[in-house]
Design an enzyme around this catalytic site. Structure first.
Site, short mmCIF file in Angstrom:
data_model
loop_
_atom_site.label_atom_id
_atom_site.label_comp_id
_atom_site.label_asym_id
_atom_site.label_seq_id
_atom_site.Cartn_x
_atom_site.Cartn_y
_atom_site.Cartn_z
N LYS A 22 17.64 3.86 -29.90
CA LYS A 22 16.29 3.83 -29.31
C LYS A 22 15.37 3.00 -30.20
O LYS A 22 14.58 2.18 -29.71
CB LYS A 22 15.76 5.25 -29.22
CG LYS A 22 14.25 5.37 -29.11
CD LYS A 22 13.80 6.81 -29.07
CE LYS A 22 13.62 7.43 -30.42
NZ LYS A 22 12.37 7.07 -31.10
N CYS A 120 0.23 12.35 -34.77
CA CYS A 120 1.22 13.04 -33.93
C CYS A 120 1.72 14.25 -34.71
O CYS A 120 1.22 14.56 -35.79
CB CYS A 120 2.38 12.11 -33.58
SG CYS A 120 3.41 11.77 -35.00
#
Ligand code: EPZ
Length: 435
Positions: A22, A120
């Protein structure tokens, strides 16, 4: 919201296959912005972050065919016309790696408007080093209303020295440099295999790059790049996660379609705990364990050190090892979100700032637990595979961002794992995420 139901106790046996990385696919898809011609990428993982990146590129005017030519793992991207060089907040808030379009947009279109990613679950995640590098290459940067606007009629080569090693910072500025005027020298670069993957694609597109994979990268700017076809490397973190699954379940697992060269630190650490590792082929690693594991300390470092993206997974294993394993997280300031959930399952973990002391072996009992970020989710799956009873993992959409069909892959080697819910149902409540 999807959940996993996992019944622990089964040793994993057989062969499990690794998908494309990814964290290579994301910068490589962004690199298509640098040319008007088609870029075709093979071995793209079918994970949510890739879908998010496809939406991001499409929102800027690119045409992105996922699964082109009948293969679900191939994508062809055409950025012939970029009508709207803006990375909108609605998309950026779900994937901070959206900042990877910043460098290529300025290089190609002379302007980029990117929503500031914000923090985050695992940390503040600033992009100040991306901005600093672009300014040194002649871009003017303004920040207003949560957006960053970068402009440059033509980026100029510069001598950049990163204050900190940053993976996407290295990738972002590498993509800016390939179309800049003159030579760019970048020092203190990230050496991750994903950087090398991106550099190989850019070279196939006609870029002139030396030193990718080392701390110093030299780029001779060119006037334009052409299209290319490129195959993404295997995902070393997925592979490492499966190796831990083989060890924690006292199984005999062959992890195939991987690159053992990218896993040296993880393999060395697993051998230190007493797992037996063999190499049945150039793209496979076999792990066996009798369940008797020894404690071993880890300290996360930039590549080729022990990867921060494997810290949570290793901690699950350490709960089963005899003795105290000291886990030091040096890269992110808040990457222990999995600890409290592991403790709820019976783990014995003491936290002190960025250090965790994991005492084992601790008998884990199944529980209802909550996923908080991508790799913490993987840690909870691994713990559930060895816990006594049936665990329920909530918010597995975090997992779906970086692991392709993980429940099917694990079931294929003997795990009792089921998904409740619909994998691709739209989510209104998706929170800001971590990669
Ligand atoms: C990449 O994130 C990966 N994501 C992360 O993987 C990985 O954990 C991380 O590298 C470290 O290996 C992608 O490649 C898409 P950094 P990135 O910039 O590039 C600080 C996963 O699980 N920093 O290398 O965002 C930063 O706060 C994800 O797949 C600055 O201070 O990480 C951190 O402390 C999670 N200023 C350190 O550097 C900057 O401008 C390393 O961050 C940039 C970074």
């Amino acid at each position: 919201m999807d959940k996993f139901v996992i019944r622990g106790g089964n040793p994993l046996r057989g062969t499990i296959r690794v998908s494309g990385a990814k964290n290579s696919a994301l910068p490589c898809m962004a690199a298509a912005i640098l040319t008007e011609e088609d870029v075709t990428l093979e071995n793209i993982p079918q994970v949510r972050d890739i879908e998010t990146e496809r939406k991001l590129l499409a929102s800027m005017g690119a045409s992105v065919q996922l699964g082109s030519g009948g293969s679900a793992h191939r994508t062809t991207i055409s950025c012939r016309s970029l009508s709207d060089p803006v990375a909108k907040y609605e998309i950026v808030k779900t994937m901070r790696a959206s900042s990877l379009v910043l460098g290529p947009l300025v290089a190609r279109a002379g302007i980029a408007r990117v929503a500031m990613p914000g923090g985050c679950a695992i940390g503040g995640r600033p992009i100040d080093l991306h901005i600093k590098g672009l300014e040194q290459m002649g871009a003017t940067i303004q920040q207003a209303h949560g957006y960053l606007e970068a402009r440059a009629s033509k980026l100029k080569g510069a001598h950049l020295v990163f204050d900190k090693i940053t993976v996407t910072g290295t990738e972002d500025l590498l993509m800016a440099a390939v179309l800049a005027e003159g030579e760019t020298v970048m020092e203190n670069c990230a050496r991750e295999p994903e950087v090398t993957d991106l550099a190989a694609l850019l070279t196939a597109m006609g870029a002139k790059i030396d030193g990718a994979g080392t701390s110093t990268i030299r780029v001779q700017g060119v006037s334009s790049l052409h299209g290319a076809r490129y195959r993404i490397h295997p995902d070393r973190i997925e592979a490492g996660t499966f190796l831990v699954a083989g060890a924690i379940t006292a199984g005999d697992l062959t992890v195939a379609d991987c690159n053992p060269q990218h896993l040296r630190a993880v393999i060395a650490k697993l051998e230190e705990t007493g797992a037996q590792i063999d190499f049945p082929g150039p793209d496979a690693v076999r792990i066996r364990s009798n369940g008797k594991l020894r404690a071993a300390d880890i300290s996360t470092e930039e590549y080729p050190g022990f990867p921060t993206d494997m810290q949570a997974q290793y901690m699950a294993l350490a709960t089963q090892a005899e003795g105290v394993s000291v886990v030091k997280e040096n890269i992110f300031e808040n990457r222990f979100m999995h600890v409290q959930e592991l403790v709820r399952m019976g783990a014995n973990i003491k936290l002190d700032g960025r250090t965790a002391a994991v005492r084992g072996p601790a008998k884990l009992s199944a529980a209802a637990v909550m996923c908080s970020d991508l790799r913490a989710s993987a840690s909870l799956v691994l713990a559930a595979l060895v816990a006594d009873g049936e665990s329920i993992l909530d918010r597995v959409y975090h997992m779906d961002r970086g692991y392709e069909r993980i429940e099917e892959k694990l079931r294929g080697v003997g795990a009792e794992i089921q998904r409740i819910g619909n994998l691709f149902a739209p989510r209104a409540d998706e929170v800001v995420t971590d990669s």
